[in-house]
Enzyme design. Structure first.
Site, PDB file in Angstrom:
ATOM      1  N   SER A  90      84.082  13.050  80.276  1.00  0.00           N
ATOM      2  CA  SER A  90      83.100  12.009  79.959  1.00  0.00           C
ATOM      3  C   SER A  90      83.132  10.903  81.013  1.00  0.00           C
ATOM      4  O   SER A  90      82.861  11.153  82.175  1.00  0.00           O
ATOM      5  CB  SER A  90      83.355  11.481  78.542  1.00  0.00           C
ATOM      6  OG  SER A  90      82.311  10.629  78.132  1.00  0.00           O
ATOM      7  N   LEU A  91      83.491   9.690  80.630  1.00  0.00           N
ATOM      8  CA  LEU A  91      83.599   8.591  81.595  1.00  0.00           C
ATOM      9  C   LEU A  91      84.484   8.982  82.777  1.00  0.00           C
ATOM     10  O   LEU A  91      84.221   8.601  83.921  1.00  0.00           O
ATOM     11  CB  LEU A  91      84.173   7.348  80.899  1.00  0.00           C
ATOM     12  CG  LEU A  91      84.556   6.186  81.811  1.00  0.00           C
ATOM     13  CD1 LEU A  91      83.325   5.572  82.456  1.00  0.00           C
ATOM     14  CD2 LEU A  91      85.339   5.124  81.032  1.00  0.00           C
ATOM     15  N   HIS A 196      77.320  11.188  73.628  1.00  0.00           N
ATOM     16  CA  HIS A 196      77.012  12.587  73.950  1.00  0.00           C
ATOM     17  C   HIS A 196      76.134  13.271  72.908  1.00  0.00           C
ATOM     18  O   HIS A 196      76.411  14.380  72.457  1.00  0.00           O
ATOM     19  CB  HIS A 196      78.292  13.373  74.219  1.00  0.00           C
ATOM     20  CG  HIS A 196      79.069  12.809  75.368  1.00  0.00           C
ATOM     21  ND1 HIS A 196      78.611  12.858  76.668  1.00  0.00           N
ATOM     22  CD2 HIS A 196      80.237  12.126  75.401  1.00  0.00           C
ATOM     23  CE1 HIS A 196      79.476  12.239  77.448  1.00  0.00           C
ATOM     24  NE2 HIS A 196      80.463  11.793  76.710  1.00  0.00           N
TER      25      HIS A 196
END
Length: 315
Positions: A90-91, A196
């Site tokens: 993700s990040l 998401h």
């Protein structure tokens, strides 16, 4: 000898004090965190190192986490340690993009700061996420489809752990249903938004406008995309994938499997916590996994990487 992979954790791994010893010990780390503070116009020393509420609020968490991960990466690069392949959850994918060489440090910080703001604004209230333990992905996907409202898979973390995301009521309904059909546990996550999923598409569209202005260089080190779980080797792919990533599921297990298929046998988790190291043990126990979140870790890991490099030269 196999390939070396750097992997970067995502939001949720942050804690007060992360990166402080690097900031104090290595000038390159101090400079990196100060650069992130300058670009974001935030007091990142305060957010990262002192007790505060901002550290768990998306728009602040994202730049703080990225600053610390980038600082540790720069310390590794200063000692001439580079991965053969990289990825981030993700990040954490922004750490991988930085390691790939396609985007500058300044542009990474600018983009992440905007990403955090847009994701916070997209769903300021409502929305939830929950970790589902002990259940197959296909069964979870089926339940999500049956529940009314917005709920879907956010993260394919590892065998036996999948995260669902969406509207609060829909996530609660899906959670109850999953418990009745065989999930070992369903744990609500303390997050500030339903990441998401389709509710974040607006944030992705805004991010797209930011990325349009960002110049990219050729990729030196391939990274694996959360969206496709495939290697990214062409700079033309980067922007669209980063936009899609905001509202698409994170295929972390598949990302790791792709790296292993492409020869990675040693993984170094760079950043706060040991979340990815834990996932790795469930994905594949035959690879070497190390973690750097403190200077003490850094010294141990760099010693092992030196030994690895020397034995590689001797082969």
């Amino acid at each position: 000898m196999g390939k070396l992979a750097f992997i970067f954790p995502g939001q949720g791994a942050q804690y007060v004090g992360m990166g402080k010893d690097f900031y104090e010990k290595f000038p390159v780390c101090r400079q990196t965190i100060e650069k992130a503070a300058e670009i974001s116009k935030l007091d990142l020393e305060k957010i990262c190192f002192e007790e505060n509420e901002k550290i768990s609020i998306t728009e602040y968490t994202q730049i703080a986490m990225t600053a610390v991960e980038a600082a540790i990466l720069k310390a590794l690069e200063e000692q001439d340690f580079y991965p053969d392949i990289t990825a981030g959850l993700s990040l954490g994918e922004y750490g991988a993009v930085l390691a790939s060489g396609t985007m500058s440090l300044e542009d990474i910080f600018y983009t992440v700061r905007k990403r955090g703001i847009y994701m916070q604004e997209a769903v300021p209230k409502g929305g939830a996420m929950a970790a589902v333990l002990g259940m197959e992905a296909a069964e979870i996907e089926k339940i999500c489809e049956e529940v009314q409202g917005v709920v879907s898979v956010a993260n394919y973390n590892c065998p036996g752990q999948i995260v669902i995301t969406g509207e609060e009521e829909a996530v609660e309904k899906a959670s109850e249903k999953l418990k009745t059909v065989g999930a070992k546990r369903v744990l609500p996550l303390q997050v500030s938004g339903p990441f998401h999923c389709g509710l974040l598409k607006g944030a992705g569209e805004k991010l797209s406008q930011v990325l349009e202005e960002i110049p990219l260089k050729e990729i030196k080190i391939p990274y694996v995309s959360n969206v496709t779980a495939q290697m990214v080797t062409e700079k033309q792919q980067v922007k669209n994938l980063l936009v899609e990533q905001v509202s698409s599921p994170v295929r972390w297990q598949q990302c790791v499997e792709t790296m292993i298929e492409n020869g990675a046998d040693t993984f170094v988790e760079i950043g706060p916590g040991r979340t990815l190291s834990g996932f790795m043990r469930k994905i594949n126990r035959n690879v070497t996994v190390m973690n750097i979140q403190t200077v003490e870790d850094f010294l141990k890991v760099t010693e092992k990487l030196r030994e690895r490099r020397e034995s590689n030269v001797g082969e």
